[in-house]
Design a protein around this motif. Structure first.
Motif, short mmCIF file in Angstrom:
data_model
loop_
_atom_site.label_atom_id
_atom_site.label_comp_id
_atom_site.label_asym_id
_atom_site.label_seq_id
_atom_site.Cartn_x
_atom_site.Cartn_y
_atom_site.Cartn_z
N ASP A 1 0.83 -1.21 0.00
CA ASP A 1 0.00 0.00 0.00
C ASP A 1 0.86 1.26 0.00
O ASP A 1 0.52 2.26 -0.64
CB ASP A 1 -0.93 0.01 1.22
CG ASP A 1 -2.06 -1.01 1.11
OD1 ASP A 1 -2.34 -1.47 -0.01
OD2 ASP A 1 -2.67 -1.35 2.14
N ASP B 1 2.50 1.60 -3.51
CA ASP B 1 1.53 1.97 -4.55
C ASP B 1 0.87 3.32 -4.28
O ASP B 1 0.16 3.84 -5.14
CB ASP B 1 0.44 0.91 -4.67
CG ASP B 1 0.97 -0.40 -5.24
OD1 ASP B 1 2.05 -0.37 -5.86
OD2 ASP B 1 0.31 -1.44 -5.07
N SER C 1 -1.57 3.77 -2.17
CA SER C 1 -3.00 3.48 -2.07
C SER C 1 -3.66 4.26 -0.93
O SER C 1 -2.99 4.67 0.03
CB SER C 1 -3.23 1.98 -1.86
OG SER C 1 -2.69 1.24 -2.93
N ARG D 1 -7.72 0.16 2.19
CA ARG D 1 -7.45 -1.27 2.27
C ARG D 1 -8.55 -1.89 3.13
O ARG D 1 -8.73 -1.49 4.27
CB ARG D 1 -6.08 -1.53 2.88
CG ARG D 1 -5.77 -3.00 3.18
CD ARG D 1 -5.74 -3.85 1.93
NE ARG D 1 -4.64 -3.47 1.03
CZ ARG D 1 -4.43 -4.04 -0.15
NH1 ARG D 1 -5.26 -4.99 -0.59
NH2 ARG D 1 -3.43 -3.65 -0.94
N CYS E 1 -5.58 3.16 4.48
CA CYS E 1 -4.36 2.36 4.61
C CYS E 1 -3.58 2.81 5.84
O CYS E 1 -3.70 3.95 6.30
CB CYS E 1 -3.49 2.52 3.37
SG CYS E 1 -4.23 1.82 1.87
N ASN F 1 -11.16 -3.89 -9.49
CA ASN F 1 -10.67 -2.55 -9.23
C ASN F 1 -11.31 -1.52 -10.15
O ASN F 1 -11.36 -0.33 -9.82
CB ASN F 1 -9.14 -2.51 -9.40
CG ASN F 1 -8.54 -1.19 -9.00
OD1 ASN F 1 -8.46 -0.26 -9.79
ND2 ASN F 1 -8.14 -1.09 -7.74
N LYS G 1 -11.29 -1.46 -1.61
CA LYS G 1 -10.27 -0.53 -2.08
C LYS G 1 -10.94 0.46 -3.03
O LYS G 1 -12.03 0.20 -3.54
CB LYS G 1 -9.14 -1.27 -2.79
CG LYS G 1 -8.28 -2.13 -1.88
CD LYS G 1 -7.13 -2.79 -2.60
CE LYS G 1 -7.55 -4.06 -3.29
NZ LYS G 1 -6.40 -4.82 -3.85
N GLY H 1 -8.46 2.63 -8.65
CA GLY H 1 -7.16 2.89 -8.04
C GLY H 1 -6.00 2.45 -8.91
O GLY H 1 -4.93 3.08 -8.89
N ASP H 2 -6.18 1.39 -9.69
CA ASP H 2 -5.09 0.91 -10.55
C ASP H 2 -4.75 1.93 -11.63
O ASP H 2 -3.59 2.07 -12.03
CB ASP H 2 -5.46 -0.42 -11.20
CG ASP H 2 -5.36 -1.58 -10.22
OD1 ASP H 2 -4.91 -1.37 -9.08
OD2 ASP H 2 -5.77 -2.70 -10.60
N GLU I 1 -2.87 4.73 -9.91
CA GLU I 1 -1.50 4.33 -9.56
C GLU I 1 -0.65 4.03 -10.79
O GLU I 1 0.56 3.77 -10.66
CB GLU I 1 -1.55 3.10 -8.65
CG GLU I 1 -2.19 3.38 -7.30
CD GLU I 1 -2.59 2.11 -6.56
OE1 GLU I 1 -2.14 1.01 -6.97
OE2 GLU I 1 -3.35 2.20 -5.59
N ARG J 1 -0.05 10.14 -9.31
CA ARG J 1 -1.40 9.89 -8.80
C ARG J 1 -2.12 11.18 -8.43
O ARG J 1 -3.28 11.38 -8.81
CB ARG J 1 -1.30 8.97 -7.57
CG ARG J 1 -2.65 8.62 -6.95
CD ARG J 1 -2.47 7.93 -5.61
NE ARG J 1 -3.75 7.54 -5.08
CZ ARG J 1 -4.25 6.32 -5.12
NH1 ARG J 1 -3.55 5.35 -5.66
NH2 ARG J 1 -5.44 6.05 -4.62
#
Length: 346
Positions: A91, A94, A96, A99, A104, A231, A241, A245-246, A249, A279
């Motif tokens: 996390d 990345d 993030s 979680r 996170c 995702n 999540k 997010g992918d 990131e 991001r």
């Protein structure tokens, strides 16, 4: 065949057993206030809701091979501890935000403290494995620890591959590149090693342990593809999540690789322009722009079909390789889990 509800109930029951074992093991109090706070932080990720898939696979395979699943309890718990320390570090790397439906750890306490908490859980994983010496004997305990050492090496190698793609701004990736990364990172600790450990504790011969490599590769990559799909199109409430997010990131997924190969040159350049931004510099509209192209070129459907084909390969290979195993509930549930990997919503 178990219904989805029955399978989820089974996973929940296993997770509760493993959690109880972990919470009975992890320290929760200390006379020094800072150490006490550290112990409480170590409980944070383990206390969050999760699937418990990896320990469940370990216990099921142990039982399917005629072993006593109670003998695998320390090993299964160590797999869950591994999952938690790896997620804390993942996390951070990345960047993030969420979680398992909560901020996170590094968002709550900062990066240095979160790294140290992850390190603490890593240490406790090895301490848990040390308990196998009394439960299983020193020789088998050493073999299990060796599997964990190989697994740890594979995870960090796979993570380095993925991080390097972002660091070096790589976009010329193939499906084979993606598969290699997934096998080292996700498949190794989600499927291959949990299966091998369960069979090892049941005293299965080495040649049968090795059969789980191909089975676990296919199932593990299918698991990661489904995670990538969720995702983008999952429900945040279930997935735990942030959706999209992918893309935020800049993750290189099978979905993205398919899109870059399917779309026009101009569209590909635009996708790379958006994905290559930091991001914090990506606008929500830009994330939606990439997602719209993924849907237009049916890249998400392509990935789903690929995951289904891989899961079917794993299912067929398991039935072929282990047809000699007697019929059992554990064997049936494991086969049901293969379907669950690509049908899950979280």
């Amino acid at each position: 065949m178990m219904s989805k509800v029955q399978l989820l109930d089974f996973l929940k029951e296993i997770k509760e057993q493993i959690d109880a074992h972990i919470f009975n093991f992890l320290p929760s109090e200390h006379e020094h206030p800072e150490v006490h706070q550290f112990y409480q932080m170590m409980l944070d990720y383990p206390l969050r809701a999760g699937k418990g898939l990896r320990p469940a696979i370990c216990l099921l395979i142990c039982e399917a091979f005629g072993g006593n699943p109670r003998k695998a309890i320390n090993t299964a718990a160590a797999l869950e501890l591994l999952q938690n320390w790896a997620l804390i570090h993942d996390d951070i790397e990345d960047g993030s935000d969420l979680r398992r439906g909560e901020p996170c750890l590094h968002r709550k306490y900062g990066i240095p403290i979160a790294i140290n908490v992850g390190d603490g859980l890593h240490c406790k994983m090895w301490e848990m494995l040390n308990r196998n010496a009394d439960l299983l004997g020193y020789e088998l305990a050493f073999e299990i620890a060796s599997e964990f050492a190989q697994l740890s090496n594979s995870i960090v190698e796979g993570q380095h591959i993925e991080l390097s793609w972002v660091e070096n701004n790589r976009w010329d990736l193939t499906e084979s590149d993606y598969s290699t990364m997934c096998i080292k990172k996700t498949a190794s600790y989600t499927c291959i090693t949990p299966c091998r450990l369960g069979a090892l504790i049941a005293q299965a011969p080495q040649n049968e342990l090795d059969l789980f490599v191909d089975i676990g590769k296919n199932l593990g990559v299918a698991f990661q593809i489904q995670d990538d799909v969720l995702n983008l199109v999952g429900e945040e409430r279930l997935y735990g999540k942030e959706i999209g997010g992918d893309i935020s990131e800049g993750k290189r997924t099978l979905i993205l690789i398919h899109l870059l190969n399917a779309c026009s040159e101009g569209e590909a350049n635009r996708v790379i322009e958006i994905m290559g931004q930091r991001r914090e510099d990506k606008h929500p509209d830009e994330i939606q722009e990439v997602l719209a192209l993924m849907k237009h070129y049916e890249s998400i459907q392509y990935a789903q079909q690929h995951a289904k084909a891989l899961a079917q390969k794993a299912y067929a290979r398991f039935n072929e390789a282990f047809s000699h195993l007697p019929a059992s509930q554990a064997k049936d549930i494991f086969l049901d889990l293969i379907h669950f990997v690509i049908e899950r919503e979280y």
